[in-house]
Design a protein around this motif. Structure first.
Motif, PDB file in Angstrom:
ATOM      1  N   THR A   1      22.288  -2.001 -41.785  1.00  0.00           N
ATOM      2  CA  THR A   1      23.650  -1.493 -41.803  1.00  0.00           C
ATOM      3  C   THR A   1      24.249  -1.415 -40.398  1.00  0.00           C
ATOM      4  O   THR A   1      25.455  -1.476 -40.236  1.00  0.00           O
ATOM      5  CB  THR A   1      23.699  -0.084 -42.417  1.00  0.00           C
ATOM      6  N   GLU A   2      23.394  -1.276 -39.386  1.00  0.00           N
ATOM      7  CA  GLU A   2      23.924  -1.161 -38.024  1.00  0.00           C
ATOM      8  C   GLU A   2      24.395  -2.511 -37.492  1.00  0.00           C
ATOM      9  O   GLU A   2      25.217  -2.599 -36.607  1.00  0.00           O
ATOM     10  CB  GLU A   2      22.834  -0.652 -37.061  1.00  0.00           C
ATOM     11  N   GLU A   3      23.791  -3.584 -37.981  1.00  0.00           N
ATOM     12  CA  GLU A   3      24.117  -4.898 -37.436  1.00  0.00           C
ATOM     13  C   GLU A   3      25.172  -5.542 -38.323  1.00  0.00           C
ATOM     14  O   GLU A   3      25.001  -5.625 -39.528  1.00  0.00           O
ATOM     15  CB  GLU A   3      22.863  -5.786 -37.439  1.00  0.00           C
ATOM     16  N   PRO A   4      26.269  -5.995 -37.717  1.00  0.00           N
ATOM     17  CA  PRO A   4      27.270  -6.656 -38.549  1.00  0.00           C
ATOM     18  C   PRO A   4      26.688  -7.950 -39.127  1.00  0.00           C
ATOM     19  O   PRO A   4      26.184  -8.774 -38.376  1.00  0.00           O
ATOM     20  CB  PRO A   4      28.419  -6.938 -37.578  1.00  0.00           C
ATOM     21  N   PRO A   5      26.708  -8.117 -40.453  1.00  0.00           N
ATOM     22  CA  PRO A   5      26.046  -9.262 -41.051  1.00  0.00           C
ATOM     23  C   PRO A   5      26.611 -10.625 -40.638  1.00  0.00           C
ATOM     24  O   PRO A   5      25.846 -11.528 -40.391  1.00  0.00           O
ATOM     25  CB  PRO A   5      26.179  -9.021 -42.558  1.00  0.00           C
ATOM     26  N   PRO A   6      27.959 -10.811 -40.581  1.00  0.00           N
ATOM     27  CA  PRO A   6      28.409 -12.167 -40.271  1.00  0.00           C
ATOM     28  C   PRO A   6      28.144 -12.551 -38.815  1.00  0.00           C
ATOM     29  O   PRO A   6      27.931 -11.687 -37.973  1.00  0.00           O
ATOM     30  CB  PRO A   6      29.917 -12.119 -40.566  1.00  0.00           C
ATOM     31  N   ASN A   7      28.179 -13.781 -38.548  1.00  0.00           N
ATOM     32  CA  ASN A   7      27.988 -14.453 -37.262  1.00  0.00           C
ATOM     33  C   ASN A   7      26.987 -13.788 -36.310  1.00  0.00           C
ATOM     34  O   ASN A   7      27.200 -13.696 -35.122  1.00  0.00           O
ATOM     35  CB  ASN A   7      29.343 -14.716 -36.559  1.00  0.00           C
ATOM     36  N   THR A   8      25.860 -13.329 -36.861  1.00  0.00           N
ATOM     37  CA  THR A   8      24.819 -12.777 -36.001  1.00  0.00           C
ATOM     38  C   THR A   8      24.326 -13.851 -35.043  1.00  0.00           C
ATOM     39  O   THR A   8      23.905 -13.574 -33.929  1.00  0.00           O
ATOM     40  CB  THR A   8      23.617 -12.268 -36.819  1.00  0.00           C
ATOM     41  N   GLN A   9      24.356 -15.079 -35.481  1.00  0.00           N
ATOM     42  CA  GLN A   9      23.937 -16.215 -34.662  1.00  0.00           C
ATOM     43  C   GLN A   9      24.693 -16.218 -33.341  1.00  0.00           C
ATOM     44  O   GLN A   9      24.126 -16.495 -32.308  1.00  0.00           O
ATOM     45  CB  GLN A   9      24.251 -17.546 -35.368  1.00  0.00           C
ATOM     46  N   ALA A  10      25.954 -15.860 -33.437  1.00  0.00           N
ATOM     47  CA  ALA A  10      26.825 -15.997 -32.273  1.00  0.00           C
ATOM     48  C   ALA A  10      26.609 -14.883 -31.259  1.00  0.00           C
ATOM     49  O   ALA A  10      27.067 -14.975 -30.136  1.00  0.00           O
ATOM     50  CB  ALA A  10      28.277 -16.016 -32.715  1.00  0.00           C
TER      51      ALA A  10
ATOM     52  N   PRO B   1      25.213 -12.780 -28.350  1.00  0.00           N
ATOM     53  CA  PRO B   1      24.414 -13.225 -27.203  1.00  0.00           C
ATOM     54  C   PRO B   1      23.082 -12.484 -27.151  1.00  0.00           C
ATOM     55  O   PRO B   1      22.958 -11.394 -27.706  1.00  0.00           O
ATOM     56  CB  PRO B   1      25.288 -12.846 -26.009  1.00  0.00           C
ATOM     57  N   PRO B   2      22.098 -13.088 -26.481  1.00  0.00           N
ATOM     58  CA  PRO B   2      20.806 -12.417 -26.340  1.00  0.00           C
ATOM     59  C   PRO B   2      20.967 -11.059 -25.676  1.00  0.00           C
ATOM     60  O   PRO B   2      21.922 -10.810 -24.939  1.00  0.00           O
ATOM     61  CB  PRO B   2      20.015 -13.370 -25.439  1.00  0.00           C
ATOM     62  N   LEU B   3      20.016 -10.188 -25.920  1.00  0.00           N
ATOM     63  CA  LEU B   3      20.058  -8.826 -25.385  1.00  0.00           C
ATOM     64  C   LEU B   3      19.652  -8.807 -23.915  1.00  0.00           C
ATOM     65  O   LEU B   3      18.565  -9.258 -23.550  1.00  0.00           O
ATOM     66  CB  LEU B   3      19.085  -7.940 -26.170  1.00  0.00           C
ATOM     67  N   THR B   4      20.531  -8.287 -23.088  1.00  0.00           N
ATOM     68  CA  THR B   4      20.171  -8.157 -21.672  1.00  0.00           C
ATOM     69  C   THR B   4      19.328  -6.902 -21.484  1.00  0.00           C
ATOM     70  O   THR B   4      19.251  -6.054 -22.368  1.00  0.00           O
ATOM     71  CB  THR B   4      21.433  -8.013 -20.805  1.00  0.00           C
ATOM     72  N   LEU B   5      18.742  -6.773 -20.312  1.00  0.00           N
ATOM     73  CA  LEU B   5      17.969  -5.559 -20.035  1.00  0.00           C
ATOM     74  C   LEU B   5      18.877  -4.340 -20.115  1.00  0.00           C
ATOM     75  O   LEU B   5      18.487  -3.271 -20.554  1.00  0.00           O
ATOM     76  CB  LEU B   5      17.292  -5.644 -18.662  1.00  0.00           C
TER      77      LEU B   5
END
Ligand code: ADP
Ligand code: MG
Length: 718
Positions: free
Chosen positions: A3-12, A14-18
């Motif tokens: 539920t915390e992560e928006p389902p659409p365009n997760t692909q888009a 960016p990688p998690l920075t530190l």
């Protein structure tokens, strides 16, 4: 968590920075409630990033683990089993003994712990434990005494990570494994960003940061642990080096310094009066410093050199060059004795030199060197302060007192700090700020004893470094002996008498000023009494320690310098700088109590003249570390070599010392083990900064996050 992560365009996404990972509070992880979070915070784990940087301290390789039946007496072994019995009882001397039985289906292992009563609570029936220790035999059964115990819970997998566990914070290894697995699972989709340029990764054969982070926590095999470690160690060391080198660059671009117009008039006269030529190393370093001074950017340079390499002359050369260009110089020493010593030495070295009198344009006046310590009488102090402000004092020498509010310079252009690890960056900053106007003085920091190259790069990585790696010719190496027993000590005092009879002088150093009930070590006052009435009866013996007043100390030292006393019984107040070439014997009592650098520094008080010198390290040594230190001193007189041994023995903690206080940046890396990586990280940092690499903003942000904001500020003050 879906539920915390928006389902659409997760692909888009960016990688998690530190920084992203650091912004995620530890409580956002499943299984970490307020109570667990509180425990984790006690272990300095606040964010998901902290957790991912909470690295296993070792691994259990189940493919290589032994069964209890396989254990061999006399060898070290590791077994995984379940606790089957726990007993605790009192034994002689009010101590406790906890006995535990562990079985694994192939046999039973007896385990004993002495004086660790808490083990009875930690271990209980049915608990899986991993034990590592030396196998002994007790009534025909295998047994371990105080083995390393790891609670790995019900972790599966061939390689099990073992995390530092904290009894106090109630964090078990298995908990950390579970939480980091959860953190990694959540990072899986976006992955962890890796800003390190591909070219560097290719050249160094580094694996990706995401992969490295996964493998360090959940390795497939020990080879992948090694790869992950290599990459993450680099990241840690690189973060530090990038920050330090970048600070250096920023300073060069923004700070305005003094462009000294050295004429060479004073320095030439000083060098001509010496009666000996400079060593090649001194000449080289003087040139490095002169080039810096002539540059309009402020110098920030570290002068490293072994004891007796002649650092003082180099420093005086720099101070004089500043005076030639009509600037003032300051020299800050760590102790009053050393400041006095410097003042006496430098005054006599510069005796007779004349400078232009700015007060009356046509005439000359003698160059003025003044000493400002707490021992200076009030009236003199007032006068020195006034003349420092008016510019009549050319070179001011002192201790911490130089950074007091009351000290103001007319135009300070050159600051020499004889550091001995006692001045922090902050104090340096205060002194620099004493320069009037907007130009910063040049700063030269001298270390009293060498520090290893990798440690210097890390602790002083924002400074340029000059190394005096050559001793003046004609020094006879100091013979060093370990006087461990009464017979040897008798020989030691005999050798002191012999040297004194030959016209030489000696030092006797004690760890304490007064006798103490708590610490079993010889004191200066007691030793003084004992020697004057015993082994050194009839010789002129004097006493010197830090509780005497400045005037008393000065009197004792000058009598010794004049040769009026034969033997000086002292505490470590004589540790640095004391320079009496006629002294040829150094006796250090209870030498096992001192560190390597300190012993080397103390020993460096002899061997400064034409006569062969001896150093005696006396006293029983009860620890293996103490023994190793003394053996190192007996085996080598090379300060750089000793510094490496010191680092081996003590680890980096102590070397990082003050400067890195509170900085928990070395989680995985070790300045010892990862020496080469320190140098590599610095090289890469310089390369990328010089090329103005597009990855820099992201890399610098990583540094800021890894070092922590406050730490970065701390570095910046330097
Ligand atoms: P340190 O590097 O330990 O501070 P010092 O500067 O105190 O060493 O110098 C140690 C001694 O060596 C001093 O007595 C100094 O006068 C002498 N010295 C310095 N340079 C030379 C040289 N080039 N040749 C001979 N003696 C020197
Ligand atoms: Mg010196």
């Amino acid at each position: 968590m879906t539920t915390e992560e928006p389902p659409p365009n997760t692909q888009a996404r960016p990688p998690l920075t530190l920084r992203d990972l650091d912004a995620l509070d530890i409580e956002t992880l499943k299984g970490v409630g307020p109570k667990r979070a509180e425990s984790l915070r006690k272990a300095d784990v606040y964010s998901v990033l902290d957790l991912l940087r909470y690295y296993p301290r070792r691994y259990i390789d189940r493919t290589r683990e032994a069964t209890i039946a396989d254990l061999r007496e006399g060898e070290e072994g590791m077994v995984l089993g379940k606790v089957t019995r726990v007993e605790s009882r009192r034994i002689r001397g009010n101590r406790t003994m906890v006995t535990v039985k562990v079985s694994d289906g192939t046999g039973t292992l007896g385990v004993t712990f002495f004086n660790q009563p808490w083990r009875a609570k930690q271990l209980y029936e049915g608990l899986p434990v991993v034990l590592f220790g030396k196998v002994e035999s007790f009534r025909g059964n295998p047994q371990m005494s105080s083995p390393i115990v790891d609670l790995i819970g019900d972790q599966t997998g061939k390689i099990v990570p073992v995390y530092p566990q904290s009894e106090k914070a109630k964090i078990g290894s298995a908990d950390v494994a579970r939480w980091s697995a959860e953190a990694l699972r959540r990072a899986e989709q976006r992955t962890i960003a890796d800003p390190l340029p591909d070219s560097v990764k290719r050249a160094q054969k580094f694996i990706d940061r995401h992969e490295a982070t996964v493998e360090i926590h959940q390795p497939d095999n020990m080879a992948s642990v090694a790869q992950a470690r290599r990459r993450l160690v680099f990241d840690e060391l690189f973060a530090i080096q990038l920050e330090l080198v970048n600070q250096q660059r920023i300073r060069q671009e923004t700070e305005v310094g003094v462009d000294h117009a050295a004429t060479g008039l004073l320095t030439t006269q000083m060098l001509d009066s010496l009666g000996f030529p400079l060593t090649g190393a001194q000449n080289r370093v003087i040139e490095e410093i002169s080039a810096d001074m002539h540059h309009p950017h402020p110098m920030h340079r570290l002068l490293q050199g072994d004891v007796g390499a002649g650092k003082t002359l180099v420093a005086v050369h720099a101070l004089l060059s500043a005076v030639e260009g009509k600037f003032q110089g300051a020299l800050m020493a760590p102790t009053e004795v050393l400041a006095e010593q410097h003042a006496i030495g430098i005054k006599s070295l510069l005796d007779g030199l004349m400078v232009e009198d700015t007060m009356s344009l046509l005439s000359e006046r003698p160059l003025r060197v003044e000493l400002l310590t707490n021992g200076v009488a009030t009236a003199d102090r007032k006068r020195i302060l006034a003349q420092t402000l008016s510019g009549e004092v050319d070179i001011l020498i002192g201790t911490h007192s130089l950074i007091q509010d009351s000290v103001h310079f007319f135009n300070l252009g050159m600051v020499v700090i004889d550091e001995q690890h006692r001045f922090g960056v902050e104090q340096r900053a205060v002194l620099r700020a004493k320069a009037q106007g907007d130009k910063e003085p040049d700063v030269l920091v001298m270390t009293a004893t060498p520090i290893p190259r990798t440690a210097a790069m890390t602790v002083y990585g924002d400074l340029d470094v000059s190394v005096l790696d050559e001793l003046p010719p004609g020094r006879t190496p100091i013979e060093t002996y370990w006087a461990a027993g009464d017979l040897e000590e008798a020989a030691m005092w005999e050798s002191v008498r012999t040297e004194v009879a030959a016209g030489r002088q000696a030092y006797v150093v004690c760890p304490l000023i007064d006798a103490s009930d708590k610490i079993e070590a010889r004191s200066a006052t007691e030793t003084y009494e004992e020697l004057t009435g015993g082994q050194l009866y009839g010789l002129k013996v004097a006493l010197l320690h830090g509780r005497m007043t400045s005037a008393e100390k000065e009197e004792v030292m000058s009598a010794f310098r004049r040769g009026d006393t034969d033997v000086l019984v002292a505490t470590t107040v004589i540790e640095v700088g004391v320079d009496v070439p006629n002294s040829t014997v150094m006796v250090i009592l209870d030498a096992g109590r001192f560190g390597i650098a300190q012993l080397h520094q103390l020993r460096g008080r002899v061997g400064r003249g034409e006569h062969a010198s001896t150093c005696w390290l006396a006293g029983e040594v009860t620890t293996s570390d103490g023994e190793a230190r003394i053996e190192a001193l007996v085996g080598s007189t090379d300060g750089f070599e000793l510094a490496e041994i010191d680092l081996e023995l003590r680890g980096e903690g102590t070397i990082m010392g003050e400067r890195q206080k509170g900085q928990n940046d070395l989680r995985l890396a070790s300045l010892r083990r990862d020496k080469d990586t320190v140098a590599l990280a610095r090289e890469v940092a310089i390369e990328l900064l010089e090329a103005d690499d597009p990855a820099l903003p992201a890399l610098l942000d990583d540094s800021a996050v890894i070092l922590g904001r406050t730490d970065t500020e701390f570095l910046r003050k330097g």
